[in-house]
Write a protein that holds these residues in place. Structure first.
Motif: not given
Length: 64
Positions: A44-64
């Motif tokens: 569960x901890x790994x999946x939460x970290x992976x989801x947060x990393x994906x959401x950060x990458x998505x936010x960065x790509x949306x802001x470009x």
């Protein structure tokens, strides 16, 4: 009287064997339960970290 005494000892020994088997099984079940709980927490901890990393990458790509 001898038969009763021998029968009582056999019953007590059998009871003791069952008690020891119960202690061993209870201990094994507790160890397995804790082990599964730790593995589930880790996943569960790994999946939460992976989801947060994906959401950060998505936010960065949306802001470009």
């Amino acid at each position: 009287m001898f038969f009763l005494n021998a029968s009582l000892k056999k019953t007590m020994f059998y009871s003791f064997e069952l008690q020891m088997a119960g202690v061993i099984l209870l201990t094994a079940m507790a160890v397995c339960g804790v082990s599964l709980w730790i593995k589930r927490r880790k996943l569960e901890k790994e999946s939460v970290e992976q989801e947060s990393a994906e959401s950060i990458e998505q936010d960065i790509s949306e802001n470009k």
